[in-house]
Motif scaffolding. Structure first.
Motif, mmCIF file in Angstrom:
data_model
loop_
_atom_site.group_PDB
_atom_site.id
_atom_site.type_symbol
_atom_site.label_atom_id
_atom_site.label_comp_id
_atom_site.label_asym_id
_atom_site.label_seq_id
_atom_site.Cartn_x
_atom_site.Cartn_y
_atom_site.Cartn_z
ATOM 1 N N THR A 168 -8.434 46.902 -22.550
ATOM 2 C CA THR A 168 -9.004 48.079 -23.185
ATOM 3 C C THR A 168 -7.995 48.655 -24.175
ATOM 4 O O THR A 168 -6.869 48.963 -23.821
ATOM 5 C CB THR A 168 -9.357 49.144 -22.128
ATOM 6 O OG1 THR A 168 -10.276 48.577 -21.197
ATOM 7 C CG2 THR A 168 -9.990 50.359 -22.783
ATOM 8 N N SER A 169 -8.413 48.789 -25.423
ATOM 9 C CA SER A 169 -7.502 49.255 -26.461
ATOM 10 C C SER A 169 -8.192 50.315 -27.312
ATOM 11 O O SER A 169 -9.399 50.273 -27.535
ATOM 12 C CB SER A 169 -7.066 48.083 -27.349
ATOM 13 O OG SER A 169 -6.282 48.538 -28.419
ATOM 14 N N LYS A 170 -7.409 51.270 -27.811
ATOM 15 C CA LYS A 170 -7.958 52.343 -28.642
ATOM 16 C C LYS A 170 -7.855 52.023 -30.134
ATOM 17 O O LYS A 170 -8.299 52.799 -30.968
ATOM 18 C CB LYS A 170 -7.227 53.656 -28.340
ATOM 19 C CG LYS A 170 -7.430 54.156 -26.910
ATOM 20 C CD LYS A 170 -6.677 55.448 -26.673
ATOM 21 C CE LYS A 170 -6.878 55.923 -25.229
ATOM 22 N NZ LYS A 170 -6.129 57.177 -24.953
ATOM 23 N N GLN A 205 -6.969 43.491 -17.953
ATOM 24 C CA GLN A 205 -7.765 44.225 -16.967
ATOM 25 C C GLN A 205 -8.127 43.409 -15.733
ATOM 26 O O GLN A 205 -8.611 43.960 -14.757
ATOM 27 C CB GLN A 205 -9.062 44.708 -17.633
ATOM 28 C CG GLN A 205 -8.848 45.618 -18.835
ATOM 29 C CD GLN A 205 -8.291 46.969 -18.432
ATOM 30 O OE1 GLN A 205 -8.938 47.727 -17.700
ATOM 31 N NE2 GLN A 205 -7.090 47.277 -18.885
ATOM 32 N N GLN A 226 -19.130 49.222 -26.238
ATOM 33 C CA GLN A 226 -17.959 48.355 -26.202
ATOM 34 C C GLN A 226 -18.091 47.200 -27.193
ATOM 35 O O GLN A 226 -19.196 46.729 -27.466
ATOM 36 C CB GLN A 226 -17.764 47.784 -24.792
ATOM 37 C CG GLN A 226 -17.349 48.824 -23.768
ATOM 38 C CD GLN A 226 -17.167 48.227 -22.382
ATOM 39 O OE1 GLN A 226 -17.382 47.029 -22.179
ATOM 40 N NE2 GLN A 226 -16.768 49.048 -21.421
ATOM 41 N N ARG A 248 -16.014 43.375 -28.326
ATOM 42 C CA ARG A 248 -15.014 42.412 -27.924
ATOM 43 C C ARG A 248 -15.109 41.199 -28.843
ATOM 44 O O ARG A 248 -16.151 40.949 -29.443
ATOM 45 C CB ARG A 248 -15.180 41.991 -26.471
ATOM 46 C CG ARG A 248 -16.439 41.220 -26.146
ATOM 47 C CD ARG A 248 -16.414 40.727 -24.709
ATOM 48 N NE ARG A 248 -15.285 39.846 -24.486
ATOM 49 C CZ ARG A 248 -14.668 39.717 -23.310
ATOM 50 N NH1 ARG A 248 -15.081 40.425 -22.270
ATOM 51 N NH2 ARG A 248 -13.653 38.891 -23.170
#
Length: 239
Positions: A126-128, A143, A211, A213
């Motif tokens: 998980t990245s901002k 994760q 989300q 990815r």
């Protein structure tokens, strides 16, 4: 050129064994697979004229030094890859994936064999913000046990490359989608296509509406491996 592929009958490997001989001058392909997923069909209808040798075994049990002495390059694909289910089998994933990669890397070093090994964009977690191979270590936030093990594999191979001159390259592939004899259906794109083809509802988790990815087309994955070999891009880097 002689090439060894581990995990050769899986989603990526089953396409590589057909595509690589079309773009590279390969005299021999040695395939190692333990048939744990029963993908016998990956060996059907192989029409290229490259000599193929199949070793049905676990890479942790094979005499890797003897095998690697016969090849110029090893493409290491063997792994337990189901991140979602790795929580319930973390020790098995650690033993299979990390120990397998460690054995391959050490034997590649000892036999002066070039190594292409696969990591995963799962190591970013998980990245901002936007992340890539040049991001800081603090930006890596795996994760799952699968992703944590992949990061551990990266560190090990990088150490051998920097300290002992192992000729290697690490590829952080996005989740693979696309057709191959050994394709999987537990990841979103392939699963969506399967559900749509049978007029079933698409399964989307409510927590994943916002989300994103990275995904990677199988053809692009195979082309990137071919490009690395053609360009002799074994510089100990992560891509």
């Amino acid at each position: 050129m002689k090439i060894l592929i581990t995990g050769a009958l899986g989603h990526i490997g089953s396409e590589l064994i057909k595509k690589l001989p079309l773009s590279l001058d390969i005299s021999k392909l040695i395939l190692i697979d333990n048939f744990s997923t029963q993908r016998f069909c990956s060996l059907f209808n192989i029409k290229n004229k490259t000599k193929i040798i199949l070793i049905e075994d676990d890479i942790r049990k094979v005499n890797l030094k003897k095998v690697l002495e016969e090849v110029d390059i090893v493409i290491h694909l063997a792994a337990i890859t189901d991140a979602a289910n790795s929580f319930s089998r973390s020790e098995e994933v650690e033993d299979n994936n990390f120990q397998g990669t460690k054995l391959i890397a050490n034997n590649a070093l000892n036999t002066n064999t070039k190594l292409i090994t696969l990591s995963s964009t799962s190591v970013y977690g998980t990245s901002k913000s936007i992340v890539n191979e040049n991001c800081l270590v603090n930006d890596l936030n795996p994760q799952s046990p699968y992703a944590k093990t992949k990061l551990k594999e990266e560190d090990y191979v990088l150490g051998l490359s920097k300290n002992k001159n192992l000729k290697s390259v690490i590829l952080r592939f996005g989740t693979i989608f696309g057709i191959s004899p050994g394709m999987r259906f537990h990841t979103a794109v392939n699963k969506f296509c399967w559900q749509a083809s049978w007029n079933q509802p698409l399964t989307v988790w409510s927590t994943a509406y916002e989300q994103v990815r990275p995904y990677l087309d199988l053809k692009d994955a195979c082309n990137s491996i071919s490009h690395i070999i053609k360009s002799n891009l074994f510089n100990g880097e992560i891509y």
